[in-house]
Every structure is written in C-alpha cells, then in structure tokens.
Scaffold this active site. Structure first.
Site, short mmCIF file in Angstrom:
data_model
loop_
_atom_site.label_atom_id
_atom_site.label_comp_id
_atom_site.label_asym_id
_atom_site.label_seq_id
_atom_site.Cartn_x
_atom_site.Cartn_y
_atom_site.Cartn_z
N ASP A 82 -2.64 4.49 4.81
CA ASP A 82 -1.78 3.52 5.50
C ASP A 82 -2.61 2.30 5.91
O ASP A 82 -3.84 2.37 5.98
CB ASP A 82 -1.11 4.16 6.73
CG ASP A 82 -2.10 4.84 7.67
OD1 ASP A 82 -3.32 4.68 7.51
OD2 ASP A 82 -1.65 5.54 8.59
N ASN A 151 1.80 10.01 19.27
CA ASN A 151 3.26 10.18 19.33
C ASN A 151 3.76 11.11 18.21
O ASN A 151 4.95 11.16 17.94
CB ASN A 151 3.98 8.83 19.26
CG ASN A 151 3.71 8.11 17.94
OD1 ASN A 151 2.96 8.59 17.10
ND2 ASN A 151 4.32 6.95 17.77
N HIS A 153 2.90 10.86 14.96
CA HIS A 153 3.00 10.27 13.62
C HIS A 153 1.95 10.85 12.68
O HIS A 153 0.88 11.30 13.09
CB HIS A 153 2.96 8.74 13.66
CG HIS A 153 1.67 8.09 14.00
ND1 HIS A 153 1.59 6.97 14.79
CD2 HIS A 153 0.39 8.37 13.66
CE1 HIS A 153 0.33 6.58 14.90
NE2 HIS A 153 -0.41 7.42 14.23
N GLU A 158 6.25 6.96 11.73
CA GLU A 158 6.50 7.00 13.16
C GLU A 158 7.71 7.89 13.48
O GLU A 158 8.46 8.26 12.57
CB GLU A 158 6.77 5.57 13.65
CG GLU A 158 5.59 4.62 13.51
CD GLU A 158 4.61 4.70 14.66
OE1 GLU A 158 4.26 5.82 15.09
OE2 GLU A 158 4.18 3.63 15.13
C1 GLP Z 1 -3.56 6.21 13.28
C2 GLP Z 1 -3.39 6.26 11.76
C3 GLP Z 1 -3.23 7.68 11.30
C4 GLP Z 1 -4.21 8.53 12.09
C5 GLP Z 1 -3.70 8.66 13.50
C6 GLP Z 1 -4.63 9.36 14.46
O1 GLP Z 1 -2.71 5.30 13.83
N1 GLP Z 1 -2.30 5.49 11.27
O2 GLP Z 1 -3.43 7.76 9.90
O3 GLP Z 1 -4.32 9.78 11.52
O4 GLP Z 1 -3.28 7.41 14.00
O5 GLP Z 1 -5.67 8.52 14.85
P1 GLP Z 1 -6.91 9.00 15.68
O6 GLP Z 1 -7.66 9.96 14.84
O7 GLP Z 1 -7.70 7.78 15.97
O8 GLP Z 1 -6.38 9.65 16.92
#
Ligand code: GLP
Length: 260
Positions: A82, A151, A153, A158
């Site tokens: 993404d 949240n 996702h 989302e």
């Molecule tokens: C981000 C990315 C995701 C990621 C998630 C967790 O926004 N879009 O692909 O897996 O949120 O992020 P983190 O590992 O920094 O908590």
C-alpha cells in the site's frame, strides 16, 4: 538480535496458529524465517510484505540473510502492499520510500521483480486494476505478510472495506493518517487517499502471516482474532482463512488473547 527462540504456539478455534514469541526480536526472526523459507521453496511466486514499525526487525533480519548470501530476493516477485496516492519512492513520506530506506537499499534488492504501488499514475483507478491483474497473472500471492493497524486495518483496507475488495484507491481515516505521520521526521501532511491491495486479493493467498507487536495492539488483535467477523475490523476477515493464517506476536500484543 537474539537467536534464542522461546515461542509458544497455540491453535485458535478458527484454525489459525498463534505464535507468541518471547520478545520483539524473536517475533522478527520467526517472521523473516517464514519469508526466507518460502522464497527458497517457491521461486518465481508473488509475495507481499508490509511497511510500518512492526516489520522493521523482520526486514533487518532479511537484509542480513541477503547480504550474507543466504537468501536471493531476486527469485520472487515482490509487490508493495500500500502507499499514499500521489506519493512515490522519491517522496520522503511515502511508504515506498520507507521500504526503500529500511530494506531495499540496505539489502540491495532493486530490480524488475520489485513492484511499486502505482500511486503516481495519471489514472489511478486503471493503474490499480492493472496492479491487481499483474498479481493475478502470477497466480496470486503465495505468501502475504501483513501488519495490523490500530483501527484493525490490513494494508490500507480501512474499517468498512469488503471481504472481496481488490486493489483500489481508498479514503484514509484520520486515525490512520495520524498513526502514519509518526513514521516520519517531517511535518509534511499525510494524504487523505491511498492505494492498497484488496482484502480479497490477500485472503486468496495459501499462506498469510500477521505480525503484531506492542501493548497498544493487544485490544485490536483480540478483536481481530477472537471477536466477531465484521467490516468494522478488517483484520477479523483473517478468521475466515482457517489454518492458512499464522499470527506471530510479541507477549505484549498477545496479552488480551484467550489462549489454551
Ligand atoms: C500502516 C500500514 C499497514 C501496516 C499498519 C501497521 O498504516 N498501512 O500496512 O501494517 O499500518 O503499522 P505499524 O506496524 O506501524 O503499527
């Protein structure tokens, strides 16, 4: 990093395996080990890996293996998961730039088998469809490693995303934008739109690995794995893939799971 693994493995009623590593480093090594074994055993296949704070250790371990000659990343087709619409590898606040800095450049794995989310395309909707088609042309993902947003996702799917969603342009919640702003030492605003590989695309993979760490994720991980399957928590769709899911956590993220 330590190589003394003290992980504890439990099977959930959904069929998924939860591996609670002794700490963050062990979680990272276990996740990197799955990726490395997969690449060695399934050359030529398509995989996706996440960005974020959670996988930093996994990328560090993979970088060590690649630089040490134990792993050849050039034998698989890697698709970024993404990124923000309108931001590419040259924007310091893009996820692709994050990946480049944390993994691609240190590991020296640039090449035609590394596929970037086409966030700079003139026609993003058509480009998202083409990205999806190129994944499908390779038979879909044979391995998808995912993180979990605060949240719920996965990728940038989302709350409200459908279980059969495909690669597309999405609106970001303010919560996700705030979370992601923290990755960068920059005051640049995080866009309100992104492009993400879809949930349907990810769930088709025969092997899905979810990596989650930290006490701030404990509640949402419990909701995702042991709460109702609902669009409000996109991670809960992972309950539908049964034993194809392996969850690797540190003890803090697992602290609210009910494990036998
Ligand atoms: C981000 C990315 C995701 C990621 C998630 C967790 O926004 N879009 O692909 O897996 O949120 O992020 P983190 O590992 O920094 O908590």
């Amino acid at each position: 990093m330590t190589d003394h693994v003290t992980a504890r493995e439990t099977r959930l009623t959904s069929g998924a395996t939860v591996v609670v590593a002794g700490n963050y480093d062990e979680m990272s090594i276990l996740a990197a080990g799955i990726v490395a074994r997969h690449i060695a055993e399934h050359p030529g296949t398509a995989i996706t890996l996440p960005t974020g704070e959670t996988p930093r250790g996994m990328y560090e371990a993979l970088t060590g293996m690649i630089r040490g000659g134990e792993l050849d990343f050039g034998t698989i087709e890697f698709f970024c998961l993404d990124d923000y619409l309108g931001k590419g590898i040259n924007d310091e606040t893009s996820l692709t730039a994050w990946l480049d800095k944390a993994f691609l450049t240190p590991a020296g794995v640039h090449g035609p088998n590394i596929h970037f989310v086409p966030t700079l395309a003139d026609d993003p909707d058509a480009a998202a469809k083409a990205y999806e088609a190129s994944i499908e042309a390779l038979g879909g993902f044979q391995l998808a490693v995912l993180g979990l947003g605060p949240n719920g996702h996965i990728g940038f799917n989302e709350p409200g995303a459908s279980i059969d969603s495909r690669t597309r342009v999405v609106d970001l919640t303010d919560e996700s934008r705030t979370q992601n702003a923290a990755y960068y030492d920059s005051d640049q605003a995080i866009p309100d739109k992104a492009m993400t590989i879809g949930i349907g695309t990810l769930l088709n993979s025969p092997r899905i690995v979810l990596i989650v760490c930290g006490s701030s994720k404990a509640g949402i991980l419990r909701d995702a794995l042991q709460g109702p399957v609902t669009a409000e928590v996109p991670g809960s769709y992972l309950q539908t893939v049964g034993e194809r899911l392996v969850v690797i956590t540190d003890p803090e993220a697992a602290s609210e799971l009910v494990l036998d």
